[in-house]
Write an enzyme that holds these catalytic residues in place. Structure first.
Site, PDB file in Angstrom:
ATOM      1  N   HIS A 115      38.188  46.494  44.270  1.00  0.00           N
ATOM      2  CA  HIS A 115      39.465  46.762  44.035  1.00  0.00           C
ATOM      3  C   HIS A 115      39.739  48.352  43.352  1.00  0.00           C
ATOM      4  CE1 HIS A 115      38.623  43.926  40.725  1.00  0.00           C
ATOM      5  NE2 HIS A 115      38.682  45.333  40.002  1.00  0.00           N
TER       6      HIS A 115
HETATM    7  C1  T46 Z   1      37.649  45.645  36.895  1.00  0.00           C
HETATM    8  C2  T46 Z   1      36.372  45.013  36.776  1.00  0.00           C
HETATM    9  C3  T46 Z   1      35.409  45.571  36.066  1.00  0.00           C
HETATM   10  C4  T46 Z   1      43.484  38.176  33.964  1.00  0.00           C
HETATM   11  O1  T46 Z   1      44.084  37.158  34.096  1.00  0.00           O
HETATM   12  N1  T46 Z   1      43.463  38.796  33.036  1.00  0.00           N
HETATM   13  C5  T46 Z   1      42.420  39.890  33.076  1.00  0.00           C
HETATM   14  O2  T46 Z   1      42.419  40.755  32.056  1.00  0.00           O
HETATM   15  C6  T46 Z   1      41.472  40.340  34.143  1.00  0.00           C
HETATM   16  C7  T46 Z   1      40.590  41.256  34.130  1.00  0.00           C
HETATM   17  C8  T46 Z   1      41.547  39.467  35.019  1.00  0.00           C
HETATM   18  N2  T46 Z   1      42.530  38.230  35.161  1.00  0.00           N
HETATM   19  C9  T46 Z   1      42.471  37.132  36.317  1.00  0.00           C
HETATM   20  C10 T46 Z   1      42.730  38.032  37.372  1.00  0.00           C
HETATM   21  C11 T46 Z   1      42.119  37.150  38.684  1.00  0.00           C
HETATM   22  O3  T46 Z   1      42.731  35.802  38.873  1.00  0.00           O
HETATM   23  O4  T46 Z   1      41.301  36.841  36.263  1.00  0.00           O
HETATM   24  C12 T46 Z   1      40.720  36.466  37.721  1.00  0.00           C
HETATM   25  C13 T46 Z   1      39.538  37.319  38.046  1.00  0.00           C
HETATM   26  O5  T46 Z   1      39.859  38.638  38.103  1.00  0.00           O
HETATM   27  P1  T46 Z   1      39.284  39.774  39.203  1.00  0.00           P
HETATM   28  O6  T46 Z   1      38.934  39.114  40.308  1.00  0.00           O
HETATM   29  O7  T46 Z   1      40.046  40.940  39.139  1.00  0.00           O
HETATM   30  O8  T46 Z   1      37.673  39.909  38.200  1.00  0.00           O
HETATM   31  P2  T46 Z   1      36.791  41.308  38.778  1.00  0.00           P
HETATM   32  O9  T46 Z   1      35.654  40.959  37.852  1.00  0.00           O
HETATM   33  O10 T46 Z   1      36.597  41.313  40.252  1.00  0.00           O
HETATM   34  O11 T46 Z   1      37.398  42.471  38.299  1.00  0.00           O
HETATM   35  C14 T46 Z   1      37.724  42.726  36.774  1.00  0.00           C
HETATM   36  C15 T46 Z   1      38.982  43.767  36.554  1.00  0.00           C
HETATM   37  O12 T46 Z   1      40.019  42.762  37.127  1.00  0.00           O
HETATM   38  C16 T46 Z   1      38.997  44.862  37.202  1.00  0.00           C
HETATM   39  O13 T46 Z   1      39.972  45.764  36.812  1.00  0.00           O
HETATM   40  O14 T46 Z   1      37.713  46.999  36.963  1.00  0.00           O
HETATM   41  O15 T46 Z   1      36.471  43.456  36.254  1.00  0.00           O
END
Ligand code: T46
Length: 153
Positions: free
Chosen positions: A68
């Site tokens: 993303h």
């Molecule tokens: C990035 C990389 C390095 C939350 O509720 N609060 C938060 O602060 C974050 C980061 C995520 N979430 C929720 C959203 C999703 O339902 O946690 C779940 C997993 O998030 P995501 O799939 O976006 O996680 P990553 O590891 O793919 O990405 C994250 C960050 O979202 C992103 O900004 O740069 O870590």
């Protein structure tokens, strides 16, 4: 264009071909016989006020995260323990950083696509963010991200 950098290598050499919107940030370290201490202050060591901190842990070694970009969010990413690969893409240039030094972070501006993989066993990733979590700030579709990049340029 594809590049590959070690975040624990010489910072100057990484600036030879910088991907737009990313750069490494070196934090101070205080070393004494009790161990190392590193600190970070928003607006001083990172170029924004820190509004959120989150961390990834218990990550399976074959996990792939990210996939993303953000409309407005700026972040600095650290490998507090272990290592992982962060691939960043500004819509033109795709670059790999290998993070493994807790004193050296990767600054990622808005409008940069990122993917994370090659996690080592026990890796811990800490992220400092310029804004609270907001799902509306995400591009989770690469083609939509590319369209937005082209509209901005
Ligand atoms: C990035 C990389 C390095 C939350 O509720 N609060 C938060 O602060 C974050 C980061 C995520 N979430 C929720 C959203 C999703 O339902 O946690 C779940 C997993 O998030 P995501 O799939 O976006 O996680 P990553 O590891 O793919 O990405 C994250 C960050 O979202 C992103 O900004 O740069 O870590």
């Amino acid at each position: 264009m594809n590049n590959s950098f070690e975040v624990d290598c010489d910072v100057k050499s990484q600036l030879d071909t910088p991907p737009l919107g990313t750069r490494t940030i070196q934090l101070p370290v205080i070393t004494d016989p009790r161990g190392d201490l590193t600190f970070v202050e928003g607006g001083r060591h990172v170029p924004f006020d820190i509004k959120r901190v989150y961390y990834l842990y218990n990550v399976p070694v074959d996990s792939v995260r990210g996939g993303h970009a953000h409309r407005d969010l700026e972040q600095v990413v650290f490998a507090l323990s272990g290592s992982f690969r962060m691939t960043v893409d500004d819509g033109t240039t795709r670059t790999e950083y290998h993070l493994r030094d807790p004193r050296k972070g990767l600054y990622i501006n808005s409008m940069i696509w990122r993917e994370m993989d090659l996690f080592s066993q026990g890796a811990v990733c800490m992220v400092l963010a310029s804004r609270p979590y907001d799902e509306a700030d995400y591009f989770r579709n690469y083609d939509e991200f590319l369209t937005a990049v082209r509209e901005k340029s």
